[in-house]
Each structure stands twice: as C-alpha cells, then as structure tokens.
Design a protein around this motif. Structure first.
Motif: not given
Lengths: 627, 122
Positions: A385-389
């Motif tokens: 999720g963090k990577s996508i953000n």
C-alpha cells in the motif's frame, strides 16, 4: 472475492483429505479389531474342543486299563467259552433278553446276581485302586458284555441285557471303541455320553467295556474355561453333532438337549469347520461377532462332532475402537471448525487489502493520483500500500513536472518566434528595402514555416489543455461565411507559394454553434496536412461547408496519394503518422489529428475521413446547426 | 501616434519599433519593467504594448500599480503574451483596465490593426 474462494477451497480440500485419512485409519483399525477378536474366539473354541476331545480320550484310556486287566480278560474269555457251547446263541439271547425285560419295575434276580459276580467284584476292586492312586472316580457306572453281546457284569445301573443289537456294541466289535453323542438316559434321568472299548483276546474281539458319563461332568472342562473369559457380553455354547444344546453360557437359559438346528448362527458350521461372522445376531438383534470351531479329534480319537462357538456384542469388543472413532471424529469436527476459522481470518486479512489496492490502482489508471491506500496490517500488504501511495505521488509529481515543462517550453518558444515573424513581415512587405525574386521566395519560406511552427506549438498547448481537462469551449452562433473567408485569407500565401490550387467550394452559407477559434484551429491542422499530401505539381485543395440535415459538414479535400484502409484506423491517435511516399517529408509532431478529434468532439461534432489510394483524401467534420 | 513598447526581450522591442516606425508611429521602447512603469507614470502615450512575463516587475505588477494610481485609464494597455491566459486571468486583467490581449507570435497586420482599434477607444 475469487482469492477468498480459492483460499477457502484449498482449506476445504486439505481438511477433506485429512478427514479421509482419519476415516480410513479408523475403518482399518476397526476391521483389524474384528478380525483379531474373531481369531481369538476361534482359538478359544478350538481350545475348549481340544480339551473336550482330550477328556473323552482320557475316558477311553481309563476304560482300556480295565479292558486289559488280566482278571477281567480271563473272566470275559470264560464267559465266551460257555456261550460257545450254546447251539443257537441268538435264540438264547432273545429268550434271556425277554426274561430280563420281564423283571422291569420289579426285583431282577439276574441283575442281583450280576452285580455280585466275580467280574463285577473285580471291576469294583479296580475302581477303588484307581481312586486311591489318582483320586479320580474312574467310572460312575460300568458294563461289561461278552463277545456275543450279553451283559455279564455291571456295577449299579440297569441296562438292556442284550447288547448285541446296540450301536455301541457293534462299533466296539467292529473298530474297537465307541463314543456316543449326547443322549438322554431315561432310566437315569440325565443327559449322558457313552464310551466303550473292546476287550481283546490276542487280536480277536472278546467283549466290550462300557461306561456312561453325565454330560455335566464332561462339560465341566468347558465351564472352567469360560469362567476365565473377560468379556461381559460373551455368550458361549456347545452343540452336539445332532445340533442339540449341550451347554449355553450367557444371558439366556436354554436347556440341555434343545434342538438348535435352525439357529442361523451355526448354519454354516456343518459345511465349514471354522468361521467367523460379523453382523446382526438374529437372536439378540445386536451387532456382534460370532465365531465357532468344530472338534478335530485327539490322537486316535477322531473327535466328537461337536461345535463350540461364541458371540460377543460389537458394543463391547469394539468399545475401544468406537471410542477412538469418536475421538477422531471429534478431532475432525474441531479441525473443520478451526480450518474454517483460519479460512475466515485469512480471507479477512487478504481480501480487504487487495480490494483497497485494486481500487487505488484503478484510480491511478484514471489519472486520479490523490487516492491514498490505507492499510495498517503490518504485513506485506501494508508495504505494498505504501509503495502504491509513493508511486501515485511520483506520478502526480511527474505530471506536474511535465505540465510545467510544457507550459514553460511553449511560452519560451514564442519569444524568438515573435521577433522572427516580426522581422519576416518587414522583409516580406519590402519595408526594409526591395527584394529580388529569390529573396522574396526565401522570406516567404521563413514566414510560412514560422507560422507552421506556431501552430505546432498551439497544438501542443491545446493537447496539454485537453489532457488536463482545462480546455474550455466558448460556443457561439457563428457564420460559416466568416470562417471560410478567414481560412482562405490565412492560408492563401502558402498555397500560392507552393502553387497549390486552393478554393472554397461551399455553395451555401450556414450558422453553426461552435467555438470559432477552435474551429479554425481544426481547419488549420487539416489544411496543413493536406498541403503535405498533395503532389508537387498540380496540387489541389478544396475546403467548404455543406448541408446535412441538422448538421453542417465541413470538409478539406486534397488530391494527394490517399491512404490505404488499414492505415485509416489509427489515424486520430496521438503520435500516429502515415508514411508518405511523396518526396516531401511529412513533418509535424503527430498531435494534429488527435487534437482535431478532441476539439471537434468537444464541440459536439464528429470527425471522419474518406480516402482512395492514388486519388486523394477528404476529411469531414460536423458542427450542429444553430437554430 | 505615440506608442510605448515594454518587453524584456530586445529583439522583440527592436522589431516592433522598426515595424511601427515604418508605419508612421512614434515609438518609445523599454526593456526594463521598472523603468517602463516609471515611464508610464510620467509620460502619456496613445497606446502601450506590454509583455507579461518579465523579471523584477511582471506585466501584471505594472497593471496593478497603474490601476491603483488610476493612470490605467489614460494609458491604453495592450498585453502581448506568450502564454494563453485563462478566462479568469483575462477577467482580472480586464477589470484592472487592460484593453486587449495579443498572443505571440503575431503578424504585423494584426498588430497595426489592433493598435488602431484600441487607440480609437475612449
């Protein structure tokens, strides 16, 4: 939910396989227990039968001791010798036999004498001796008959005097011994079993020694064994060769001598010497294991034709296995519940984050970079999720950078163009001095290319605005006459320069709802395209507006090389270029037609083309008529 | 007519000056926006052509200043810009007293026509 389903399905399969394994092991254990118990029961039965056979064999041996006693032998031989003298022994036997029977119920003098004669005394002596030495009462009762079948001695029981026709005499005479099956001795009032052996004179039959045992004595052996059985629900039985109950140990009371021929349990016993049967016991209605064995003799005694069998209820002997089965079923149930629980937890842990990521990815692909993924599961999903953000933020920044760059670039490009064009105008109009033909041509080229450059920059700006959704149309009622006039004015210079025949072939005037600036922009793009496609000599471009019911259709027609059908499809995509065979190089950024399409469609029109290889191309676009 | 041209790019001011002088106008060109503002504060021109994107003071800064001082009504300003002003931006400019915008690059005829039209405005 497909992942959720896959997870649940996998867990279900694992549990199913596990359960199947458990069930299989239970089933096999059960079967092993049944087989084992059956074997034990047969062994038990066999053991009892062996002992019974031995008992009978022992009895026969005891009688042999008497039969070989010299004194007994002597007295029997003497009796034989006396009978040898009789002419008609059969008549004598019949006579004496009848006389014997006549004393039935009364005092019998022959009997009284018989029990006191030397042979009887000798028998009694032997009995005492034996009893002293072994403690066993060798015979409860005894009879001796001579070789003709006449009873010559007995100890206490009345018997038929003439034994000649009796089976026990005949067997003894023929083969040396006899053992009867269970029978009811009426005179004694008990179920008995007879044993007889031959007295021999050399190798000749000399007489018979016979005894009868109370069956209770015989089966004492059996009773002793069964006391040791540890099974509570076990029922054991002994049946005679005529299917009469000798003994039944268990819950029911069945009398000795009951005919049990029809009892299914032992139906096969007469055909198959040993066996087990697991199933419903017809007598009790319970599931039980039933095992039986038949006598196979002892030494030279071929054995009684008896059956010993037993039955144990399944409830009892499979108690442990059933218990185990229940435990395993319990484990199975628990594991199903636990498995389901794990499945739910896993699905809860997997599906929602995936959904969140899916949603975010969709938003990003729709160029909405502000959607943030919130996953706080402290696992790979959280970092994903963090990577996508981060990715979204970078994309957002990249677009912003691009927008800024385009804005800056297009702005900066206009500066030099302004002075180029300004000076060019002065030169062209010969305001800075006269120009010769070549100089005029040269300035014209500079001029048209500068204008060209300007429209390329305009396209870039428009495309950028369209991409941002920042382009606003000002739709007004506009006259087609004015539009056409401006088109002719704007592009005539370059047309005359390139010797291209250029005309407005409209026949009517119309009023349309459109954004004039953007409409002209569209025309400029199409006309500039046409300029590149017409032949060097005899090029011709026609523009115009024609009626089409509620629309006005504008057109730009060239007599260029045309386009093949398979190239037409992608024409309105960004950066698409049709390779031209013409010597003229086809410049442009490839944005032109894509921009035209978006502008026309943004003004509620449609754009299309017709082309024929070798003949030319016509671009059409429609605008709604003003009321 | 007296025309003022303010742009930080000297090649642009040069070509406009030449172009307008050939057409018979009297042209004062200024490359420094600060000096340009001073010029507009103190001298009267018939029409002023002014760039937006300039260092130190931008075209809008000058417009705001003139608007505040009230000089904007007398100095008829035509904004010449390389960027494409949005409706809002044009609205703001118009409210502050700007007469017209022109886009770079432009052809001589258009420039001359525009000056003519604006000068005839009240």
């Amino acid at each position: 939910m497909k992942i959720g389903f896959k997870v649940a399905f996998s867990i279900a399969i694992i549990i199913a396989v596990f359960s199947a394994g458990l069930l299989l092991s239970i089933t096999q254990t059960r079967q092993a227990m049944i087989d084992e118990t059956g074997k034990n029961a047969i062994t038990f039965s066999r053991d009892i039968l062996d002992r019974l056979d031995q008992r009978i064999f022992g009895a026969m041996n005891s009688l042999r001791i008497i039969a070989v006693d010299p004194e007994v032998k002597q007295l029997v031989i003497e009796s034989n010798q006396e009978f040898d003298k009789i002419d008609d022994v059969d008549s004598y036997l019949a006579e004496k036999g009848a006389e014997w029977r006549s004393y039935a119920g009364k005092e019998n003098p022959i009997f009284n004498e018989m029990i006191k004669n030397p042979l009887s005394q000798r028998l009694e002596e032997l009995r005492q001796t034996f009893h002293k030495s072994s403690g066993i009462d060798i015979f409860p009762e005894i009879f001796v008959a001579n070789k003709y079948g006449a009873t010559i001695a007995e100890n206490n029981r009345l018997t038929d005097w003439d034994q000649s026709h009796r089976l026990q005499f005949q067997n003894t005479r023929d083969r040396g011994w006899h053992v009867s099956d269970l029978y009811y001795d009426k005179s004694a009032g008990i179920w008995s079993l007879e044993v007889a052996v031959a007295v021999e004179d050399g190798d000749k039959f000399a007489g018979m020694v016979k005894t009868a045992y109370n069956i209770e004595d015989i089966i004492q052996v059996f009773l002793d064994s069964t006391e040791q059985s540890s099974y509570e629900t076990a029922r054991f039985a002994v049946f005679s060769g005529d299917n009469l109950v000798i003994h039944l140990h268990g819950t029911e009371n069945v009398d000795i001598g009951t005919d049990v021929t029809n009892i299914v349990e032992f139906y096969d016993a007469r055909n198959i010497p040993e066996g087990t049967y697991f199933g419903e016991n017809p007598t009790t209605g319970k599931i039980a294991i039933t095992a039986y064995s038949t006598s196979d003799g002892y030494r030279d005694f071929p054995g009684l034709n008896w059956i010993v069998g037993g039955t144990i209820d399944e409830e009892e002997f499979l108690a442990e296995v059933n218990q185990l089965q229940n435990i395993l079923l319990g484990i199975m149930a628990i594991s199903i519940i636990v498995g389901a629980g794990i499945g739910v937890v896993m699905i809860r842990g997997i599906v929602p984050p995936i959904r969140k990521i899916e949603k975010a990815a969709k938003e990003i692909s729709n160029e909405n970079f502000d959607e943030k993924v919130e996953i706080k599961s402290k696992d790979e999903f959280e970092s994903l999720g963090k990577s996508i953000n981060e990715m979204a933020a970078k994309l957002k920044q990249a677009r912003k950078d691009k927008d800024e760059m385009v804005a800056m670039l297009t702005h900066d490009l206009k500066q030099p163009l302004t002075s180029i064009l300004g000076n060019c105008d002065l030169l062209k109009q010969q305001l800075l001095g006269d120009l010769n033909e070549d100089q005029t041509k040269a300035t014209e080229v500079i001029n048209s290319n500068t204008i060209r450059l300007r429209s390329m920059i305009d396209n870039l700006i428009t495309a950028q605005k369209l991409g941002l959704g920042a382009l606003e149309f000002e739709i007004k009622k506009t006259s087609t006459k004015g539009i056409m006039e401006e088109n002719i004015t704007t592009h005539s210079p370059i047309m005359s320069n390139k010797k291209i025949e250029y005309s407005d072939t409209s026949t009517e005037e119309f009023t349309v709802n459109t954004d004039k600036r953007r409409l002209l922009e569209t025309f400029t793009n199409l006309i500039q395209n046409a300029v590149d496609f017409v032949p060097e000599e005899g090029g011709k471009i026609e523009i115009g507006a024609k009626d089409s019911d509620k629309q006005v259709v504008f057109y730009v027609k060239d007599n260029g090389e045309g386009m093949p059908e398979d190239k037409v499809g992608g024409l309105f995509q960004k950066y698409y270029q049709v390779k031209s065979k013409a010597k003229r190089k086809f410049g442009g950024t490839g944005l032109g037609l894509a921009v035209c399409k978006e502008l026309v469609e943004g003004m509620k029109g449609k754009i299309w083309l017709e082309s024929e290889v070798g003949k030319g191309t016509t671009f059409f676009f429609s605008m709604p008529k003003a009321d | 007519m007296k025309v003022c041209v303010i742009d930080d790019d000297s090649s642009i001011t040069d070509v406009f000056k030449t172009s307008l002088e050939i057409a018979g106008h009297q042209v004062t060109a200024e490359n420094s926006s600060k000096a340009g503002l001073e010029l507009l504060e103190n001298e009267k021109f018939d029409v002023t052509i002014m760039d937006l994107q300039m260092p130190e003071l931008t075209g809008m800064d000058i417009v705001n200043s003139l608007h505040q001082s009230g000089r904007i009504k007398e100095q008829k300003i035509i904004i010449l810009t390389g960027s494409d002003p949005s409706k809002e931006e044009w609205g703001d400019m118009s409210a502050k007293g700007v007469r017209l915008t022109l886009k770079k690059p432009l052809q001589r005829e258009l420039l001359l026509q525009t000056i003519d039209v604006v000068s005839k405005q009240p």
